[in-house]
Write a protein that holds these residues in place. Sequence first.
Motif, PDB file in Angstrom:
ATOM      1  N   ALA A  16       0.877  -1.263   0.052  1.00  0.00           N
ATOM      2  CA  ALA A  16      -0.167  -0.123   0.040  1.00  0.00           C
ATOM      3  C   ALA A  16       0.714   1.296  -0.023  1.00  0.00           C
ATOM      4  CB  ALA A  16      -1.073   0.023   1.126  1.00  0.00           C
ATOM      5  N   LEU A  17       2.018   1.204   0.832  1.00  0.00           N
ATOM      6  CA  LEU A  17       2.995   2.486   0.782  1.00  0.00           C
ATOM      7  C   LEU A  17       3.513   2.659  -0.343  1.00  0.00           C
ATOM      8  CD1 LEU A  17       4.565   1.841   4.394  1.00  0.00           C
ATOM      9  CD2 LEU A  17       2.904   3.765   3.705  1.00  0.00           C
ATOM     10  N   ASN A  18       3.808   1.742  -1.249  1.00  0.00           N
ATOM     11  CA  ASN A  18       4.426   1.869  -2.587  1.00  0.00           C
ATOM     12  C   ASN A  18       3.474   2.396  -3.511  1.00  0.00           C
ATOM     13  OD1 ASN A  18       7.019   0.756  -1.996  1.00  0.00           O
ATOM     14  ND2 ASN A  18       6.489  -1.208  -2.467  1.00  0.00           N
ATOM     15  N   GLY A  19       1.998   1.849  -3.520  1.00  0.00           N
ATOM     16  CA  GLY A  19       1.301   2.435  -4.318  1.00  0.00           C
ATOM     17  C   GLY A  19       0.868   3.811  -3.945  1.00  0.00           C
ATOM     18  N   LEU A  20       0.939   4.281  -2.872  1.00  0.00           N
ATOM     19  CA  LEU A  20       0.597   5.535  -2.382  1.00  0.00           C
ATOM     20  C   LEU A  20       1.485   6.508  -2.738  1.00  0.00           C
ATOM     21  CD1 LEU A  20      -0.636   5.336   1.320  1.00  0.00           C
ATOM     22  CD2 LEU A  20      -2.085   6.448  -0.392  1.00  0.00           C
ATOM     23  N   PHE A  21       2.668   6.134  -2.647  1.00  0.00           N
ATOM     24  CA  PHE A  21       4.045   6.702  -2.954  1.00  0.00           C
ATOM     25  C   PHE A  21       3.896   7.238  -4.867  1.00  0.00           C
ATOM     26  CE2 PHE A  21       8.343   6.863  -4.830  1.00  0.00           C
ATOM     27  CZ  PHE A  21       8.961   7.981  -3.955  1.00  0.00           C
ATOM     28  N   VAL A  22       3.576   5.994  -5.360  1.00  0.00           N
ATOM     29  CA  VAL A  22       3.657   6.300  -6.934  1.00  0.00           C
ATOM     30  C   VAL A  22       2.572   7.186  -7.234  1.00  0.00           C
ATOM     31  CG1 VAL A  22       3.395   5.174  -9.110  1.00  0.00           C
ATOM     32  CG2 VAL A  22       4.864   4.101  -7.472  1.00  0.00           C
ATOM     33  N   GLY A  24       1.148   9.427  -5.304  1.00  0.00           N
ATOM     34  CA  GLY A  24       1.269  10.627  -4.913  1.00  0.00           C
ATOM     35  C   GLY A  24       2.190  11.453  -5.722  1.00  0.00           C
ATOM     36  N   LEU A  25       3.366  10.820  -6.334  1.00  0.00           N
ATOM     37  CA  LEU A  25       4.270  11.654  -7.122  1.00  0.00           C
ATOM     38  C   LEU A  25       3.427  11.772  -8.385  1.00  0.00           C
ATOM     39  CD1 LEU A  25       7.540   9.450  -6.854  1.00  0.00           C
ATOM     40  CD2 LEU A  25       7.184  11.749  -6.016  1.00  0.00           C
ATOM     41  N   ALA A  26       2.584  10.905  -8.795  1.00  0.00           N
ATOM     42  CA  ALA A  26       1.993  11.243 -10.368  1.00  0.00           C
ATOM     43  C   ALA A  26       1.276  12.452  -9.856  1.00  0.00           C
ATOM     44  CB  ALA A  26       1.016   9.992 -10.657  1.00  0.00           C
ATOM     45  N   HIS A  27       0.323  12.391  -8.729  1.00  0.00           N
ATOM     46  CA  HIS A  27      -0.517  13.587  -8.721  1.00  0.00           C
ATOM     47  C   HIS A  27       0.089  15.001  -8.579  1.00  0.00           C
ATOM     48  CE1 HIS A  27      -3.929  15.771  -7.103  1.00  0.00           C
ATOM     49  NE2 HIS A  27      -3.330  16.208  -5.937  1.00  0.00           N
ATOM     50  N   PHE A  28       1.178  14.982  -7.780  1.00  0.00           N
ATOM     51  CA  PHE A  28       1.903  16.506  -7.677  1.00  0.00           C
ATOM     52  C   PHE A  28       2.634  16.651  -8.836  1.00  0.00           C
ATOM     53  CE2 PHE A  28       1.583  14.727  -3.102  1.00  0.00           C
ATOM     54  CZ  PHE A  28       0.873  16.017  -2.616  1.00  0.00           C
ATOM     55  N   ALA A  34      -7.603  11.693 -11.181  1.00  0.00           N
ATOM     56  CA  ALA A  34      -7.350  10.363 -11.172  1.00  0.00           C
ATOM     57  C   ALA A  34      -6.424   9.696 -10.147  1.00  0.00           C
ATOM     58  CB  ALA A  34      -7.119   9.795 -12.542  1.00  0.00           C
ATOM     59  N   PHE A  35      -5.491  10.474  -9.810  1.00  0.00           N
ATOM     60  CA  PHE A  35      -4.364  10.034  -9.004  1.00  0.00           C
ATOM     61  C   PHE A  35      -4.932  10.412  -7.625  1.00  0.00           C
ATOM     62  CE2 PHE A  35      -1.814  10.589 -12.910  1.00  0.00           C
ATOM     63  CZ  PHE A  35      -1.600   8.872 -12.882  1.00  0.00           C
ATOM     64  N   ALA A  36      -5.613  11.455  -7.329  1.00  0.00           N
ATOM     65  CA  ALA A  36      -5.979  11.970  -6.093  1.00  0.00           C
ATOM     66  C   ALA A  36      -6.923  10.567  -5.655  1.00  0.00           C
ATOM     67  CB  ALA A  36      -6.747  13.206  -5.944  1.00  0.00           C
ATOM     68  N   ILE A  37      -7.851  10.415  -6.472  1.00  0.00           N
ATOM     69  CA  ILE A  37      -9.084   9.420  -5.996  1.00  0.00           C
ATOM     70  C   ILE A  37      -8.112   7.915  -5.759  1.00  0.00           C
ATOM     71  CG2 ILE A  37     -10.737   7.847  -6.883  1.00  0.00           C
ATOM     72  CD1 ILE A  37     -11.745  10.221  -8.874  1.00  0.00           C
ATOM     73  N   ILE A  38      -7.265   7.570  -6.598  1.00  0.00           N
ATOM     74  CA  ILE A  38      -6.428   6.380  -6.288  1.00  0.00           C
ATOM     75  C   ILE A  38      -5.910   6.363  -4.957  1.00  0.00           C
ATOM     76  CG2 ILE A  38      -4.587   5.061  -6.983  1.00  0.00           C
ATOM     77  CD1 ILE A  38      -5.304   5.575  -9.750  1.00  0.00           C
ATOM     78  N   MET A  39      -5.002   7.759  -4.540  1.00  0.00           N
ATOM     79  CA  MET A  39      -4.438   7.889  -3.403  1.00  0.00           C
ATOM     80  C   MET A  39      -5.635   7.938  -1.967  1.00  0.00           C
ATOM     81  SD  MET A  39      -2.015  11.243  -4.012  1.00  0.00           S
ATOM     82  CE  MET A  39      -1.721  11.148  -1.993  1.00  0.00           C
ATOM     83  N   ILE A  40      -6.870   8.194  -2.006  1.00  0.00           N
ATOM     84  CA  ILE A  40      -7.740   8.173  -1.308  1.00  0.00           C
ATOM     85  C   ILE A  40      -8.358   6.681  -0.865  1.00  0.00           C
ATOM     86  CG2 ILE A  40     -10.123   8.918  -0.679  1.00  0.00           C
ATOM     87  CD1 ILE A  40      -9.565  11.558  -1.859  1.00  0.00           C
ATOM     88  N   ALA A  41      -8.713   6.072  -2.181  1.00  0.00           N
ATOM     89  CA  ALA A  41      -9.073   4.711  -2.029  1.00  0.00           C
ATOM     90  C   ALA A  41      -7.878   3.740  -1.381  1.00  0.00           C
ATOM     91  CB  ALA A  41      -9.352   4.230  -3.569  1.00  0.00           C
ATOM     92  N   GLU A  42      -6.754   4.158  -1.981  1.00  0.00           N
ATOM     93  CA  GLU A  42      -5.629   3.048  -1.301  1.00  0.00           C
ATOM     94  C   GLU A  42      -5.542   3.433   0.274  1.00  0.00           C
ATOM     95  OE1 GLU A  42      -3.285   0.525  -1.746  1.00  0.00           O
ATOM     96  OE2 GLU A  42      -2.385   1.718  -3.479  1.00  0.00           O
TER      97      GLU A  42
END
Length: 348
Positions: A16-22, A24-28, A34-42
Amino acid sequence: MCGALLSSPGSVVLGALNGLFVAGLAHFAIGGTAFAIIMIAEAILLAIRLVSLKRVKSIHEAGGVPAIDTPITLSIIWCSLQGALFFFAIRTGSTPLMVLAAAHCMGLVGPLCARNYAAPRLALLLVGLCVAPFVIGAASTGEPLMLALVFLLPGFLLGALQILAQYRSAMLAALGAELINAQRARHDPLTGLLNRHGLEGVMKDLSRNQVFSLVCFDLDGFKPINDRFGHAAGDRLLCEVGERMRNALEEGQVLARIGGDEFLALLPGQGAEATNARIEAVIAAVSDTPYTVDGKALVQIGVTAGFACYPDDATGIAELHVLADRALYAAKKAGKGFGTRYQPSLAA
């Protein structure tokens, strides 16, 4: 086995931390929803999975068998979420993000196969949920070279199957060897009966409030036969004697060979009177019918028994064995061929 493999908090958190990291980088770096929703869902999914794993752990600690439906469902949802992350990351066209997504995707394959080798179809589904969106996203970028990933996908999945097969084969071989070793450690290799260690394990599982008797049996006249016809004939005779003794016991009663021509029987729920009756049945089974040795010679074997009852005679397993052995010695000294209960007068 599946429940245990799907209950690894460390791998769940790291994934989960790896997924959040990727994400998060993509979102910023790229922005978008899309990436914000994925971060929240993760983050939400991680919390749910940790609660689920805590429940699984509590069931394990209570001695129960946890259901695997929820961990499986959450694993499928998480891998689908990673697939969505890879799809959107690869479509950004950003080389750093594409490399990060590819690294995260490839890094999931080994752990998914290793944790779920006991359920290969599930493992292949989880791998596919991660890899297929990555390949589809790469192919939809319009970059001709990315289309090569489509042709590489079948080989990639076959490689995952090979990993699963190797994990499964190695782990099943290890489990099989462990089971065989445990079986050998608890059983007499000659007769197949329990040995002393195996019988002690059965006795330890008895309830402290349960009444039972422990009977020591010793064969009469075995040594001269063993000396006359040889150890091979003696071993065959011991096996036949053990079979007769086991058949003379009732269901739930346990027989063990503890060495030489000495046997122990555990009779759960049996008091002195019932134990005497069972000993008589064992003596008759062993002694009434002659044995054929070397295909022609008929020999007779007798058996003597001594027993002690729990908790009347002793309150510990070791003490009970000592008292039953003393009763056996007294019976052999008094004439052999019968069974007797321990009496305080036999104390050393």
